[in-house]
Design a protein around this motif. Structure first.
Motif, PDB file in Angstrom:
ATOM      1  N   GLU A  25       2.133   3.116  -9.528  1.00  0.00           N
ATOM      2  CA  GLU A  25       0.959   3.687 -10.550  1.00  0.00           C
ATOM      3  C   GLU A  25       1.460   4.898 -11.263  1.00  0.00           C
ATOM      4  OE1 GLU A  25      -1.966   4.146  -7.709  1.00  0.00           O
ATOM      5  OE2 GLU A  25      -2.129   2.189  -7.262  1.00  0.00           O
ATOM      6  N   GLU A  26       2.192   5.957 -10.620  1.00  0.00           N
ATOM      7  CA  GLU A  26       2.733   7.098 -11.288  1.00  0.00           C
ATOM      8  C   GLU A  26       3.851   7.092 -12.256  1.00  0.00           C
ATOM      9  OE1 GLU A  26       3.334  10.002  -8.088  1.00  0.00           O
ATOM     10  OE2 GLU A  26       1.238   9.273  -7.137  1.00  0.00           O
ATOM     11  N   ASP A  49      11.765  -2.224 -17.562  1.00  0.00           N
ATOM     12  CA  ASP A  49      11.521  -1.135 -17.826  1.00  0.00           C
ATOM     13  C   ASP A  49      10.313  -0.531 -16.946  1.00  0.00           C
ATOM     14  OD1 ASP A  49       9.272  -2.065 -18.835  1.00  0.00           O
ATOM     15  OD2 ASP A  49       9.997  -1.530 -21.091  1.00  0.00           O
ATOM     16  N   LYS A  50       9.833   0.506 -17.010  1.00  0.00           N
ATOM     17  CA  LYS A  50       8.944   1.252 -16.241  1.00  0.00           C
ATOM     18  C   LYS A  50       7.588   0.759 -16.564  1.00  0.00           C
ATOM     19  CE  LYS A  50       8.030   5.672 -17.446  1.00  0.00           C
ATOM     20  NZ  LYS A  50       8.119   7.135 -17.565  1.00  0.00           N
ATOM     21  N   HIS A  51       7.522  -0.036 -17.538  1.00  0.00           N
ATOM     22  CA  HIS A  51       5.948  -0.802 -17.880  1.00  0.00           C
ATOM     23  C   HIS A  51       6.152  -2.260 -17.390  1.00  0.00           C
ATOM     24  CE1 HIS A  51       4.884   2.818 -20.324  1.00  0.00           C
ATOM     25  NE2 HIS A  51       5.958   2.508 -20.861  1.00  0.00           N
ATOM     26  N   PRO A 102       0.766  -1.381   0.004  1.00  0.00           N
ATOM     27  CA  PRO A 102       0.056   0.094   0.152  1.00  0.00           C
ATOM     28  C   PRO A 102       1.046   1.260  -0.179  1.00  0.00           C
ATOM     29  CG  PRO A 102      -1.031  -1.481   1.567  1.00  0.00           C
ATOM     30  CD  PRO A 102       0.401  -2.242   1.220  1.00  0.00           C
ATOM     31  N   ILE A 103       1.737   1.240   0.947  1.00  0.00           N
ATOM     32  CA  ILE A 103       2.555   2.579   0.973  1.00  0.00           C
ATOM     33  C   ILE A 103       3.358   2.867  -0.237  1.00  0.00           C
ATOM     34  CG2 ILE A 103       4.600   3.700   1.958  1.00  0.00           C
ATOM     35  CD1 ILE A 103       3.704   2.349   4.725  1.00  0.00           C
ATOM     36  N   LEU A 104       3.740   1.802  -1.012  1.00  0.00           N
ATOM     37  CA  LEU A 104       4.548   1.956  -2.380  1.00  0.00           C
ATOM     38  C   LEU A 104       3.857   1.682  -3.570  1.00  0.00           C
ATOM     39  CD1 LEU A 104       7.523  -0.418  -1.426  1.00  0.00           C
ATOM     40  CD2 LEU A 104       7.426   2.169  -1.074  1.00  0.00           C
ATOM     41  N   SER A 105       2.520   1.436  -3.711  1.00  0.00           N
ATOM     42  CA  SER A 105       1.837   1.256  -4.859  1.00  0.00           C
ATOM     43  C   SER A 105       1.719   2.481  -5.613  1.00  0.00           C
ATOM     44  CB  SER A 105       0.492   0.656  -4.559  1.00  0.00           C
ATOM     45  OG  SER A 105      -0.094   1.630  -3.844  1.00  0.00           O
ATOM     46  N   SER A 106       1.663   3.668  -4.956  1.00  0.00           N
ATOM     47  CA  SER A 106       1.427   4.864  -5.854  1.00  0.00           C
ATOM     48  C   SER A 106       2.659   5.178  -6.659  1.00  0.00           C
ATOM     49  CB  SER A 106       1.280   6.184  -4.849  1.00  0.00           C
ATOM     50  OG  SER A 106       2.442   6.276  -4.015  1.00  0.00           O
ATOM     51  N   LEU A 107       3.874   4.833  -6.218  1.00  0.00           N
ATOM     52  CA  LEU A 107       4.975   5.227  -7.065  1.00  0.00           C
ATOM     53  C   LEU A 107       5.018   4.343  -8.299  1.00  0.00           C
ATOM     54  CD1 LEU A 107       7.866   4.908  -4.250  1.00  0.00           C
ATOM     55  CD2 LEU A 107       6.845   7.152  -5.305  1.00  0.00           C
TER      56      LEU A 107
END
Length: 332
Positions: A273-274, A297-299, A266-271
């Motif tokens: 997603e963005e 890679d980023k994907h 949960p704490i890292l998921s936004s990194l």
């Protein structure tokens, strides 16, 4: 003479120094830790085995002598390090502490009645990031997350990556690096001086919380790249975002067994997603041929798999730890 690192040998109790002189150099090759427990035999820890020094008992007098040596007979001088549970020695070696903890307002005030010491032998493997660097470089090191379980070599790889970028090695252009070394494991700063080579253009913020250290470094030293070990708190994530918005590149590590596992925290998921990171490096340790580094890679597409053979390291093994007693010819 013992083949122990001189910075470690000279702080050991005299009786233990004598005990170590009995062992051949090949018996101590690849030593990673020396564990000293009150009224027990010292334990020597290697990558895939453990040796017990059955001819020596670590007594209370030995403990007092050792504590005096590592604190230079001034425990109060190292009060903050004692509170953190470790002491840094010359050469970058660290002594972990365990014992009775006293608290004040819910925070650790001191460790008293120390019953165990863990001497972690520092070994810098220069060149650990050599094969990785070209895959991360695009007009500067791309924002990268190094993922791996404990003892997979994340900190070793991060240290050599910092050194490589700071010195402009392996065909890349040098950059100013700001290193946030919260637990003093990467640079091993002692009296203001890094004990490990982290490069000519690296500025170190040691023993400082990561989130605060990143902001302080950006304001004061204008780094081109920030390096941080073991992110995992909400404040860390916020500071990473601030760094990126300020135009600073980031390289950091996180504990994890797999990419999907880390993505779902949960704490890292936004990194994720963005798409904050351009590259993900997954470390898989203890392969017989060497450590595996898988680059995504980023994907989250796998773009490269590297095998780092341990030419300058103790051989690794994927077998379970075994216990060996000095002087015996077989495992027991």
């Amino acid at each position: 003479m013992s083949m122990l690192k001189p910075e470690i040998f000279r702080v050991l109790p005299k009786k233990l120094q004598t005990a170590f002189k009995k062992y051949r150099s090949d018996q101590l090759r690849g030593l990673e830790e020396i564990r000293l427990r009150l009224n027990k035999c010292p334990e020597l820890v290697f990558s895939h085995k453990s040796l017990m020094m059955n001819d020596f008992i670590f007594t209370e007098n030995d403990s007092k002598e050792f504590l005096g040596q590592i604190s230079q007979h001034s425990v109060y001088r190292l009060e903050d390090e004692f509170r953190n549970g470790y002491i840094t020695l010359s050469g970058g070696h660290r002594v972990g502490l365990a014992g009775k903890v006293s608290t004040e307002k819910g925070r650790v005030k001191a460790i008293t009645h120390i019953s165990s010491f863990n001497i972690r032998v520092a070994t810098a493997y220069e060149g650990a990031a050599k094969d990785l660097v070209p895959h991360l470089y695009k007009e500067g090191i791309s924002n990268t997350l190094l993922i791996g379980p404990p003892k997979s070599g994340k900190t070793t790889l991060l240290r050599d990556l910092v050194r490589s970028v700071s010195n402009g090695l392996h065909g890349i252009e040098a950059q100013r690096v700001g290193l946030i070394d919260e637990r003093s494991e990467i640079a091993a700063v002692l009296d203001g001086s890094p004990q490990h080579d982290v490069g000519l253009r690296t500025d170190v913020m040691a023993d400082c919380p990561k989130s605060e250290g990143m902001m302080m470094m950006i304001r004061s030293m204008s780094p081109e790249l920030l390096a941080v070990d073991e992110i995992g708190h909400e404040e860390d994530v916020k500071s990473l975002r601030e760094a990126i918005h300020a135009g600073v590149g980031i390289v950091c590590t996180v504990h994890g067994q797999a990419l999907d596992e880390v993505k779902n925290r949960p704490i890292l998921s936004s990194l994720f997603e963005e798409k904050v990171f351009d590259s993900y490096v997954l470390l898989i340790p203890r392969q017989r041929s060497g450590d595996i580094q898988m680059i995504y890679d980023k994907h989250f597409r796998l773009i490269k798999t590297l095998t780092r053979r341990n030419a300058n390291e103790v051989d690794r093994s994927d077998i379970d730890p075994v216990y060996v007693h000095m002087g015996r010819n077989r495992y027991s």
